[in-house]
Design a protein around this motif. Structure first.
Motif, short mmCIF file in Angstrom:
data_model
loop_
_atom_site.label_atom_id
_atom_site.label_comp_id
_atom_site.label_asym_id
_atom_site.label_seq_id
_atom_site.Cartn_x
_atom_site.Cartn_y
_atom_site.Cartn_z
N ARG A 61 0.86 -1.19 0.00
CA ARG A 61 0.00 0.00 0.00
C ARG A 61 0.89 1.23 0.00
NH1 ARG A 61 -3.14 -3.90 2.18
NH2 ARG A 61 -5.41 -3.74 1.82
N ILE A 62 0.79 1.99 -1.05
CA ILE A 62 1.67 3.14 -1.26
C ILE A 62 1.02 4.40 -0.73
CG2 ILE A 62 2.89 4.50 -3.01
CD1 ILE A 62 3.83 1.54 -2.66
N ILE A 79 -0.40 10.85 -0.47
CA ILE A 79 -1.71 10.37 -0.90
C ILE A 79 -2.63 10.43 0.30
CG2 ILE A 79 -2.98 8.43 -1.92
CD1 ILE A 79 -0.25 7.53 -3.09
N GLU A 80 -3.42 11.51 0.37
CA GLU A 80 -4.26 11.75 1.52
C GLU A 80 -5.57 10.97 1.41
OE1 GLU A 80 -4.84 15.93 1.60
OE2 GLU A 80 -2.78 16.40 2.16
N GLN A 352 -1.94 18.28 -6.46
CA GLN A 352 -1.71 17.01 -5.76
C GLN A 352 -3.02 16.41 -5.27
OE1 GLN A 352 1.14 17.72 -2.65
NE2 GLN A 352 2.69 18.51 -4.03
N ARG A 353 -3.84 17.22 -4.61
CA ARG A 353 -5.07 16.69 -4.02
C ARG A 353 -6.06 16.23 -5.10
NH1 ARG A 353 -5.80 21.32 0.68
NH2 ARG A 353 -4.33 20.41 2.17
N LEU A 354 -6.26 17.07 -6.12
CA LEU A 354 -7.22 16.73 -7.15
C LEU A 354 -6.76 15.53 -7.97
CD1 LEU A 354 -8.36 20.24 -8.41
CD2 LEU A 354 -9.55 18.69 -6.87
N THR A 355 -5.44 15.42 -8.20
CA THR A 355 -4.91 14.29 -8.97
C THR A 355 -5.23 12.98 -8.29
OG1 THR A 355 -3.12 15.58 -9.94
CG2 THR A 355 -2.81 13.20 -9.85
N ALA A 358 -8.98 12.12 -7.95
CA ALA A 358 -9.47 11.59 -9.22
C ALA A 358 -8.99 10.17 -9.43
CB ALA A 358 -9.01 12.49 -10.38
N TYR A 359 -7.73 9.89 -9.06
CA TYR A 359 -7.19 8.54 -9.23
C TYR A 359 -7.94 7.53 -8.37
CZ TYR A 359 -4.20 4.48 -8.80
OH TYR A 359 -3.74 3.19 -8.77
N MET A 360 -8.14 7.86 -7.11
CA MET A 360 -8.75 6.89 -6.20
C MET A 360 -10.23 6.66 -6.50
SD MET A 360 -6.92 7.64 -2.52
CE MET A 360 -7.23 9.39 -2.49
#
Length: 392
Positions: A61-62, A79-80, A352-355, A358-360
């Motif tokens: 888990r990264i 990764i918050e 950073q936060r929006l990226t 969106a990924y998760m």
């Protein structure tokens, strides 16, 4: 007579076979045993929850992503409120195939040869791995989930022989002890033309092992040398190599996923790997899911046009994400100067936060319009060369 024959037992094909079998359809799943897909192995939390993946399949888990520029500028992105999961394709794909068989799919091991039609009957021919003999399966429908250079797509669907792709190559190595250069909870993404002139390199921890590799769509690039250089730069040159793998990865969804009769494509065969990131496991499994839904609808109604539902359902949810990622790749991957600016842009907290939101969650985040506006302005400033990267 099978209702559906699924050709290809990766995440897409195995998911389609499982869904159809659980719906009560008679399904065959044909896969070549022994092949491991070259893949960094990153999966978002949404995949783990949507597809009920057990903890045992998540080997790491990264919690941090490190972006590295051509001048070795490093930007660590926390990764918050989540993580990036890592799976080992050698075991993950087999888990999915076993689960499909347990759901009721007939699992067959062999190599797809061709599709034949005569007297209103459709048949799939494959070479059985155990006997070497050609076997024939009669079926109503076919799902082609046989990868980026899909034989089903080439033979059956317009444009199936023209999917743009990059060649990905990686080496699975024994993970070293944690150091300042290697963190088992951090992914490193290397945007450097010396490693890849048009894509990126990566170091992805997998628990006891790690994936180190790169991709390119350009001819003449020595993938093995680039990966060796990346390992040396990352302090991983002396780690034991477990295996080496390479394969094409498509970067653009096909305009058509079915032949209008009895075939629908899924996963890499349909081109559903995200531009810019090259992420494919989640999208492959969604592709298998929508292909199964389309096939099930077609079997129920008897209407061949219902096979079009696979692409419609997928693009309805993911088209905008693919469009944005494609634009980002076209804008920033074309030169080291642009790559330097991209990594500089990653310093921005809103980026950073929006990226990673969106990924998760696998959708563009619309909750903070002012953040989107600010990012858009900074993006234009970087592309126009107005902002100096040295100021960040």
């Amino acid at each position: 007579m099978f209702d559906v024959v699924v050709i290809g037992g990766g995440p897409s094909g195995a998911t389609a076979a499982e869904d159809l079998a659980r719906s009560g359809h008679k399904v065959a799943l044909i896969d070549r045993a022994g092949r491991i897909k070259p893949c960094g192995g990153a999966v978002p939390p949404r995949l783990i929850s949507d597809f009920a993946i057990p903890d045992a399949q998540v080997v790491a888990r990264i919690n941090t992503a490190r972006m590295i520029s051509p001048t070795q500028r490093q930007v660590d992105i926390p990764i918050e409120n989540g993580y990036v999961g890592m799976v080992d394709r050698e075991h993950f794909d087999e888990f999915l195939r076993v689960r499909a068989a347990e759901a009721g799919a007939t699992r067959l091991t062999g190599t797809f040869l061709r599709i034949e039609r005569e007297e209103g009957k459709t048949s799939v021919l494959y070479r059985d791995k155990a006997t070497g003999e050609t076997q024939t399966l009669n079926t109503k429908l076919i799902i082609g989930a046989d990868g980026a250079r899909s034989g089903v797509a080439k033979a059956e669907v317009p444009g199936g022989d023209k999917i743009p792709y990059v060649i990905a190559y990686h080496e699975i190595i024994e993970a070293p002890e944690p150091t300042a250069r290697y963190d088992p909870k951090r992914c490193d993404v290397i945007y450097d033309g010396a490693i890849s002139p048009d894509f990126y390199g990566w170091v992805f921890p997998h628990g006891k092992s790690a994936s180190v590799g790169m991709g390119t769509g350009l001819d003449g690039v020595d993938l093995k040398k680039a990966t060796a250089d990346l390992r040396a730069a990352s302090g991983l040159a002396d780690c034991k190599t477990i295996r080496r793998e390479g394969a094409p990865i498509p970067l653009k969804p096909m305009d058509k996923w079915d032949n209008g009769k009895d075939v629908v494509l899924a996963g890499d065969a349909a081109g559903v790997v995200a531009p810019s990131s090259g992420e494919g496991i989640y999208y492959a499994m969604v592709g298998g899911q929508v292909a199964a839904a389309a096939a099930s609808a077609c079997l129920t109604t008897g209407r061949a046009r219902d096979l079009q539902l696979a692409r419609k359902l997928f693009m309805r949810e993911h088209k905008q994400v693919f469009r944005v990622l494609g634009a980002m790749q076209n804008a920033y991957y074309r030169s080291d100067e642009r790559r330097e600016r991209f990594v500089s842009l990653c310093h921005d907290v809103d980026v950073q936060r929006l990226t990673f939101e969106a990924y998760m969650n696998k959708k563009l985040v619309k909750a903070r319009p002012m953040a989107h506006l600010k990012i858009g302005i900074k993006n234009l400033a970087h592309l126009a060369g107005i902002v100096s990267v040295n100021r960040v």
